[in-house]
Design a protein around this motif. Structure first.
Motif, PDB file in Angstrom:
ATOM      1  N   LEU A  15       0.827  -1.209   0.000  1.00  0.00           N
ATOM      2  CA  LEU A  15       0.000   0.000   0.000  1.00  0.00           C
ATOM      3  C   LEU A  15       0.862   1.260   0.000  1.00  0.00           C
ATOM      4  O   LEU A  15       0.588   2.216  -0.717  1.00  0.00           O
ATOM      5  N   GLN A  80     -11.137  -2.179   9.976  1.00  0.00           N
ATOM      6  CA  GLN A  80     -10.084  -3.187   9.804  1.00  0.00           C
ATOM      7  C   GLN A  80      -9.384  -3.518  11.124  1.00  0.00           C
ATOM      8  O   GLN A  80      -8.924  -4.643  11.319  1.00  0.00           O
TER       9      GLN A  80
ATOM     10  N   LEU B  81     -12.580  -4.339   4.688  1.00  0.00           N
ATOM     11  CA  LEU B  81     -11.868  -4.395   3.407  1.00  0.00           C
ATOM     12  C   LEU B  81     -10.963  -3.177   3.227  1.00  0.00           C
ATOM     13  O   LEU B  81     -11.304  -2.078   3.653  1.00  0.00           O
ATOM     14  N   TYR B  82      -9.825  -3.401   2.574  1.00  0.00           N
ATOM     15  CA  TYR B  82      -8.898  -2.310   2.258  1.00  0.00           C
ATOM     16  C   TYR B  82      -9.235  -1.792   0.857  1.00  0.00           C
ATOM     17  O   TYR B  82      -9.070  -2.529  -0.128  1.00  0.00           O
ATOM     18  N   PRO B  83      -9.705  -0.554   0.741  1.00  0.00           N
ATOM     19  CA  PRO B  83     -10.157  -0.046  -0.557  1.00  0.00           C
ATOM     20  C   PRO B  83      -9.075  -0.053  -1.634  1.00  0.00           C
ATOM     21  O   PRO B  83      -9.376  -0.209  -2.811  1.00  0.00           O
ATOM     22  N   GLU B  84      -7.814   0.117  -1.229  1.00  0.00           N
ATOM     23  CA  GLU B  84      -6.732   0.217  -2.213  1.00  0.00           C
ATOM     24  C   GLU B  84      -6.205  -1.145  -2.665  1.00  0.00           C
ATOM     25  O   GLU B  84      -5.344  -1.211  -3.540  1.00  0.00           O
ATOM     26  N   LEU B  85      -6.690  -2.220  -2.030  1.00  0.00           N
ATOM     27  CA  LEU B  85      -6.272  -3.558  -2.471  1.00  0.00           C
ATOM     28  C   LEU B  85      -7.352  -4.141  -3.373  1.00  0.00           C
ATOM     29  O   LEU B  85      -8.514  -3.751  -3.301  1.00  0.00           O
ATOM     30  N   PHE B  93      -5.015 -11.459   2.089  1.00  0.00           N
ATOM     31  CA  PHE B  93      -4.513 -10.850   3.319  1.00  0.00           C
ATOM     32  C   PHE B  93      -5.242 -11.398   4.538  1.00  0.00           C
ATOM     33  O   PHE B  93      -4.613 -11.848   5.498  1.00  0.00           O
TER      34      PHE B  93
END
Lengths: 224, 226
Positions: A15, A80, B81-85, B93
């Motif tokens: 990231l 998260q 959730l990770y928006p950039e993944l 992950f």
């Protein structure tokens, strides 16, 4: 725990490098500080070695705050952090993963700041290479160990940048002093007995910071 | 028994959420949690997930859940959730974080089950709410858990996806997993349930079989539950 920490480290690095925003911000801030201080120096007489070393470590400190804000910011927004706390993975895996990612990012930034110091402040390592590298490692280790703990503390806080800086900087003062002293010695090439003493002191602080951060992290990260 | 609450009383600060709640979650059981907004359903779910400690009483887990990091899966109001993944990277992950060893093909298979395979390599920031919810469900399913905690899993899902959700819950039950499921569509979802728990008036107002619940509902309609 190590596998989970590695998983988090890989995700954060992806990231950080993929998105770039946190790293680029840190780098720009570092360059800006070095450039601005270079303007204050007289063209005929270069900045003193100690001042140049202090500027390098000050830039590193601000970059560190930006990096941790970015890293812990990834776990805000979609809950998260709760996801990381589910299951049976020890919370210290977060501390370790974030700390390792910050260390890599910080080293990348510093690798670019050092040439800027050479160009704008006309300083460079002329001696004590191993000691200077050891000083870099020790100061960064203690810094990211403590930064990873305090980054968790400021996660979700409105004024996290200020909170992180206010708590982090005073605690890291001994490591910064060591870094300034050893780097100044490396810039001038003046060998001194005190370098060894500073490095030992930094190692002691690292041990304390890393141990305390490891033990305290679960209490901070799991607190609602 | 997979999980049990024993006389649990929960406060948020000085506000009582509920008191004296006791219930058990058995293997292969689908427990439907009902109740009006603010009754404490999500709080009870968070207690079962281990994200909250009870103010009074105890939450206990069976042997099978105590030694398996992946045995418990939680789908809450937030997606994690990770928006950039990408969708695949997110699945990878979370699976690895929980100690799983899912391969790319395993992740793709679960994405296919939730009809997201064509979007496997797309970043989540471009997903609609329904797609994000399906990906969250995929995250939970990939874990192959023994206890699924689903807090309003149908929110944001279209009819086709709701049917898929029902099929996945039935499949989980079939393989012996327990499902605790918060639903606001009791009339629609009760067919899959083995037990119903109704939280109302800061207590467990009903805990029994769907048939008993239907009888009770006819005699005394539960406000907002159905």
């Amino acid at each position: 725990m190590m596998r989970s920490a590695l998983t988090l480290f890989q995700k954060d690095i992806r990231l950080l490098l993929g998105r770039g925003s946190g790293l680029v911000q840190a780098l720009l801030l570092g360059f800006l500080l070095i450039f601005l201080f270079s303007l204050s120096a007289d063209m005929a007489t270069p900045t003193t070695a100690k001042a140049a070393a202090a500027i390098f470590w000050m830039a590193s400190a601000f970059c560190q705050v930006l990096i941790f804000n970015t890293l812990y910011g990834y776990e805000e927004g979609q809950g998260q952090r709760l996801g990381l706390l589910l299951g049976k993975t020890p919370p210290q895996a977060v501390w370790l993963g974030k700390g390792a990612a910050a260390l890599v990012a910080l080293l990348l930034v510093q690798a670019l700041l050092l040439p800027a110091i050479a160009v704008f402040l006309r300083q460079g390592f002329v001696a004590l290479w191993p000691q200077a590298i050891l000083a870099l490692v020790l100061a960064n280790l203690g810094g990211v160990g403590l930064g990873s703990l305090l980054g968790a503390l400021s996660q979700g806080q409105g004024a996290k940048e200020s909170l992180l800086s206010i708590i982090l900087f005073p605690l890291l003062l001994p490591l910064f002093l060591m870094g300034i002293f050893v780097f100044a010695a490396a810039f001038t090439g003046e060998h001194t007995q005190e370098v060894g003493a500073w490095l030992r002191l930094a190692a002691a602080f690292d041990g304390t910071f890393l141990g305390a951060a490891y033990l305290l992290f679960p209490y901070i990260y799991t607190a609602e | 028994m997979y999980a049990a609450l024993h006389a649990v009383t929960q406060f948020y600060g000085s506000r009582l959420v509920f008191k004296g709640v006791s219930l058990r979650v058995e293997p292969g059981q689908v427990l439907l949690l009902a109740g009006p907004n603010g009754a404490g359903k999500s709080t009870l779910m968070r207690l079962l997930a281990g994200l909250l400690l009870p103010t009074q009483g105890t939450v206990s887990f069976g042997e099978a859940l105590q030694h398996n990091r992946q045995a418990l899966a939680y789908l809450g109001h937030q997606s994690f959730l990770y928006p950039e993944l990408t969708a695949l990277e997110n699945l990878h992950f979370w699976n690895a974080w929980e100690g799983g060893k899912a391969t790319r093909s395993m992740c793709e298979a679960v994405l296919e089950r939730v009809n997201l395979l064509p979007f496997a390599d797309e970043k989540v920031k471009g997903f609609s709410r329904g797609m994000a919810q399906r990906l969250t469900l995929a995250r939970v399913l990939l874990q192959n858990p023994l206890l699924l905690l689903l807090d309003e899993p149908a929110s944001g899902l279209d009819t086709q996806s709701s049917t898929m959700l029902h099929a996945e819950i039935a499949a989980a039950k079939q393989r012996g997993a327990a499902v605790v499921w918060i639903s606001h569509h009791i009339a629609h979802d009760i067919a899959l349930a083995d037990a119903v728990a109704l939280l109302e008036h800061k207590r467990l107002a009903f805990y029994g079989t769907p048939a008993e619940f239907a009888t009770r509902s006819t005699a005394e309609p539960a406000g907002g539950a159905a």
